[in-house]
Every structure is written in C-alpha cells, then in structure tokens.
Design an enzyme around this catalytic site. Structure first.
Site, PDB file in Angstrom:
ATOM      1  N   VAL A 394       0.816  -1.220   0.000  1.00 23.76           N
ATOM      2  CA  VAL A 394       0.000   0.000   0.000  1.00 23.76           C
ATOM      3  C   VAL A 394       0.845   1.265   0.000  1.00 23.76           C
ATOM      4  CG1 VAL A 394      -1.981  -1.112   1.085  1.00 23.76           C
ATOM      5  CG2 VAL A 394      -0.239  -0.012   2.529  1.00 23.76           C
ATOM      6  N   TYR A 495       2.224   4.398  16.896  1.00 21.89           N
ATOM      7  CA  TYR A 495       0.909   3.941  16.445  1.00 21.89           C
ATOM      8  C   TYR A 495      -0.143   5.031  16.655  1.00 21.89           C
ATOM      9  CZ  TYR A 495      -3.190   0.888  15.975  1.00 21.89           C
ATOM     10  OH  TYR A 495      -4.373   0.318  15.579  1.00 21.89           O
ATOM     11  N   LYS A 499      -2.355   6.890  13.694  1.00 22.35           N
ATOM     12  CA  LYS A 499      -3.814   6.789  13.659  1.00 22.35           C
ATOM     13  C   LYS A 499      -4.476   8.150  13.902  1.00 22.35           C
ATOM     14  CE  LYS A 499      -4.157   2.468  12.639  1.00 22.35           C
ATOM     15  NZ  LYS A 499      -4.707   2.049  11.328  1.00 22.35           N
TER      16      LYS A 499
END
Length: 589
Positions: A394, A495, A499
C-alpha cells in the site's frame, strides 16, 4: 452443543489491507419481444412479476436427507414473506413463495426447477449442491434468474446468477481443522478422519481438509459414503483401526448422529466436527444426544440461532410465535438470511423501477478485491465467491496503480475503498535502551498513514472516473484509525501518531473530494478479535474484554464489516470519525 464462526474471522484477515466493492451483474436495457414490459407505477416487469405480485421459488427437501433443515429454512422464509406483506409488500406488490419438495431426489429437483422457472423471478432457496450444480449451466446461459442456494459448494462459485451466501464447504472445513488444531489437541503427525458424502458437497469439503492437513502436517483418512448410508459402524471401525485423533464429517444430521453415537459406544472418543449441514438440534433428543454433547461441534457460515444479538433474539421470538411446536436450528438463520437478501435486492430494483431478473441480480451483486503483500496473497487458502486477492504494497504507488488497473480490466466499477492496513510495534519515547528508534517511528507512519493516504488518493482517482448516481454520488472511502488516536497507551507513540493522522485527514479529505461526489468516513475501532488476538491466552483475552464498558467482550471483525456496509448505505454520513469500541476509554497502560 458448541458453535464455531471462524470463517468470517478468516475472511477479515485475508482482506486486511484494502477492500474494494464494485457493482456487478449490471443489466442491459430491455429489448422489445424479450418478455419484459412496463407495469403499474411505471415499473418494468418480467418473469414472476405482475402488477400485484412478485413470485419467488423455493426448492427444498422436506422428506429426504435434509428434511429437518428444509422445514426450518422454508418456514423462516414463509415467515419473512408474511411479515413483508403485512408491512405493505415490495414495490406495491405482495410476495408469493411457491415451495416444491424434491426429497433430495435429483430427478424431482430438476423437474421442480423446470416447472417453476418461467413462473418466478428467482429462488430464495435451493437445497442440494449437486442439484444446483446440475442446473448451473442452464441458469447462466439461458434462464438468468437469481438463485440463493442453501448449498455452499465451491463448484457453485463463478456464476453471476447463483450467489452463495457464506463460506464454501472447503473454507468452512479449513476452519474446522484449525479449531481442532488450536483447541482440541490435534498436532502434526496425527491422522484426521474425514467422512463425507460423494458428490459436490462432500468432495469440496474434502479439498478443505486436505489443504489444512497439508499445511499442518496431518494425514487425512478418507471414508466416502452415500446419502442413503445411515449406519456409520463400518466407517467408525475403519477410523478406529487407522488411529485417527479427530474426525470431520461432511454429511447429513443422521450420519453425524450415527457416527458420534457409534464412536462413543466403541471407544473412539475423539472430537468430531461437522459442516453446517451435518447437525440438527433434534438429534440431542436421540440416543446419540449425550455423546453429541460431549464430542461434537459444527462449523457454520453464519451466526448460530442461539446467538446473543438483538437480531438473533428477535428472529427466535418471531419464529417461536409463528411455529410454537417446532424446534430451533440454523436452517432458520439460513432461510431468513436468503429471503431478506433477496427482498433487499428487490427493494433496490424497485427504486430503479425495474423488477426484471436482470435488475434483481444487479442490486445483489458485488465483487471484493483485497490488496495485501505478496507473501500473504501466496499463503491465502480458498476464497469465498466474489473475492479476489491482488498483491500490492500500500505504500508503493506503482503497485497500487497496477492493482487498480487489474480491477478496471475486470470491467468492474470501483465504488468503495476500505483502508485497513496497519502495523503496531511497541516502543516508548525514552526507554531503557535510549530514545525511540527513528526508523521504527518512520516505518509505522509509512504504512499506517502514508499507505492509507496513497490508497485513498489513487482509489479516489479511479472512483471519480465513473458516472454519479441520481444524487450526484460516485463512491466512498472508509479509512481505519483507532481509539489509540485519542487515548494512546504507554508504548504506542508511533501507532497513536499514525492513527491520529488518519483521523485528522477525515474532514479535509471529505472536503477535497466533495466536488467529485466521493464521501470519506473513518472508523476508530477499539479491541477487535482479529487473528492476531487469537495468539493470546484466554486469561489475556478475558482481561481485555473486561476493560470494555458494554458489551463486555471483544469486537468482532464482522461488526466492522457491518459498520462499513451501513456507512455505504447511509449516504448522508461524511467527514466523520466513528468509534466502534463498546464505550472503552483506554487507561495509560
């Protein structure tokens, strides 16, 4: 009795990078002389539709091998029809369900199909994989009516008209073997018995057990039987002599009861798992009941009838009210699901003022493309109907463009892209070994944030090329953040930052893409019961579940999928981040 629903979980894992849904089965304009006409309300009609009624067919087994299943499937569909008609019907028309009992006899099944074919718009029920397979070529080439079978053989995949609801038998059996490995002590080097019906059903299930056995280092001991074989004494003797440590059965309820009962009586006390067609609760009232309670599990492509969900409880209450003298089994879920799916397809077709077979199919169809890394795609097992995996990183523009080009080459219109790619290594800003590794921080942002943005921008470009609907909408992008974006725990700095970036893009992305008729919505899940979570012990999982306010459990992957579906259908949702977390607010650690 024990239930396992790992097929849904496995599919969610296989499609963890990106999911694209595309319209399929698009109908062409009606031509003169093709049997289609314009009826009441300016709605196009064809086979099975008049100004007053919409006729549906049900080809069931009320007197043969699957009599118990056939009865519950049929009654649940009759209940659905009754309730829809009481609410006014569909498109100003009442539903009619015409039922034919073929008794699991091939000649009767084919004769019943031939009789009903010109009279119905499609079939909400067709029990028997071999019988559905026998008419598949005719359906595809000539009749072209939507068929939702109560059969899950992979041989039925690939047809634009026969649509299998749920995991096929091979995938279901892979999950059954996985359950035996993880929870029942089966291990490499062991022998696994497999008793199966001859024909599409059993042989497709056998492919699944052999695939799983090959991956796990097991040896499969085969026992092929016929649907008319009800005494499993010979099969049990052969399996006992072979020294099997567990058994899979892909047959009917009678055969499963005989197998487990004889096994218990002769000392072959090993776990037995059946496919979804190999159990009926009525068996618990037979002599084999005590053995079934101790030794038997079955795999299912759907929630069990006893699931503790509002929808399941409502269905149970309504079914009991309609049929107070009958028991409950998973045939009720299968029947209701198929009827309601067909009903929703008809409702969508009605909005287009077209109740022909083509329109009903177009309203139902979808193809799912999953993007994942090369190794994950290569390691993937059999996939459900309408699912295709494409290898792509991706974070790589060229690879994502190639994947989108492959989708376009299939003739499909990309309308929905779902970003789920993510990694979550743990490290503190300042730990015992010094400051946070900068390359690790960069890697997390690269996959979670840049990867999401890369797929979003390229998918948006593809979606924008298609014609908008009557409301000016072309499609939707759903991104995945996390509640860590708002309350990241100790060690989640990379993380949480990635996010938070995904959540932060939502409104701006929605504004950027509004001129193209593309919506953008973000989901921020809490603790989801993914395959990664399966690696933790029950004590850890229970502790995580206890931290959730309510419902006090881990979220299920299928609940994420249902939320995506709801967002897709609710076309006023845009520029919003939706928490799916059971009111969980994470503590610092």
């Amino acid at each position: 009795m024990n239930h396992r629903r790992q097929a849904v979980r496995g599919l969610a894992a296989a499609l963890a990078a990106l999911v694209a849904l595309t319209a399929a089965g698009c109908s062409s304009k009606a031509k003169s002389g093709d049997g289609k006409q314009t009826g009441a309300g300016g709605v196009k009609t064809g086979e099975g539709v008049t100004d007053r009624t919409i006729s549906l067919g049900a080809l069931t087994d009320m007197t043969g091998v699957y009599a118990t299943l056939g009865k519950s499937v049929t009654q649940s569909q009759q209940l659905y029809v009754k309730q829809v008609n009481a609410a006014g019907g569909i498109c100003g028309r009442k539903l009619e369900l015409t039922v034919r009992d073929h008794g699991y006899d091939p000649q009767k099944a084919l004769a019943a199909y031939t009789e009903l074919e010109p009279k119905v718009v499609g079939y909400t029920q067709f029990i028997g994989s071999p019988f559905v397979a026998a008419v598949k070529q005719r359906v595809d080439a000539q009749d072209k009516g939507l068929v939702l079978p109560q059969a899950w053989s992979a041989s039925l995949l690939g047809s634009p008209y026969i649509r299998v609801l749920g995991a096929t038998y091979d995938v279901e059996t892979i999950n059954a073997v996985d359950f035996l490995l993880k929870e029942k002590g089966l291990k490499a080097g062991d022998r696994l018995g497999h008793v199966y019906f001859e024909g599409d059903y059993g042989e497709n299930a056998l492919k699944g057990s052999k695939y799983a056995a090959g991956k796990a280092g097991l040896t499969v001991v085969e026992q092929k039987i016929k649907p008319t074989d009800n005494d499993m004494s010979a099969q049990v003797a052969a399996l006992k002599q072979a020294g099997v440590k567990a058994v899979v059965i892909s047959a009917g309820p009678r055969q499963a009861a005989s197998l487990v009962g004889v096994a218990a009586a002769t000392g072959l006390r090993v776990p037995v798992v059946g496919n979804n067609s190999a159990f009926a609760p009525q068996l618990l009232g037979t002599q084999a009941g005590p053995a079934l309670e101790k030794m038997y599990w079955f795999a299912s492509p759907s929630l069990p009838i006893g699931a503790d969900t509002p929808t399941a409880r409502k269905l149970v209450a309504e079914y009991r009210a309609a049929y107070p003298d009958d028991g409950l089994d998973n045939g009720i879920v299968a029947g209701w699901t198929a009827a309601s799916v067909f009903g929703e397809a008809l409702k969508k077709a009605c909005l287009d003022k077209d109740l022909t077979r083509d329109a009903a199919l177009a309203a139902r169809g979808a193809t799912v493309y999953g993007l994942d890394l090369d190794k994950a795609v290569a390691a993937a097992g059999p996939l459900p109907e309408g699912v295709r995996l494409l290898a792509a990183d991706v974070t790589d523009e060229d690879q994502v463009r190639e994947a989108l080009a492959a989708i376009d080459a299939d003739g499909a219109e990309l309308r929905l892209a779902v970003n789920c790619a993510g990694i979550a290594p743990s490290a503190r800003i300042l730990g015992r070994k010094g400051p946070h590794d900068l390359d690790l921080f960069r890697a997390v942002l690269n996959v979670n944030l840049l990867g999401t943005f890369n797929v979003m921008r390229l998918a948006a470009e593809a979606i924008a090329r298609h014609e908008p609907d009557e409301h000016g909408q072309r499609g939707l992008v759903v991104n995945t953040a996390s509640i860590a974006a708002f309350e990241g725990q100790v060690g989640q700095i990379a993380y949480a930052a990635s996010k938070a970036g995904v959540a932060g893009m939502t409104v701006t992305a929605a504004r950027d893409l509004a001129q193209f008729g593309i919506r953008v919505v973000t989901i921020a899940p809490g603790i989801v019961d993914t395959p990664m979570m399966a690696g933790f012990g029950e004590d850890v999982r229970a502790g995580l579940a206890a931290s959730v306010t309510f419902p006090q459990r881990l979220a299920r992957p299928e609940e994420y999928a249902r939320l995506v579906t709801m967002i897709a259908e609710h076309d006023y949702l845009n520029g919003e981040t939706i928490r799916m977390d059971g009111a969980l607010r994470m503590a610092a650690r």
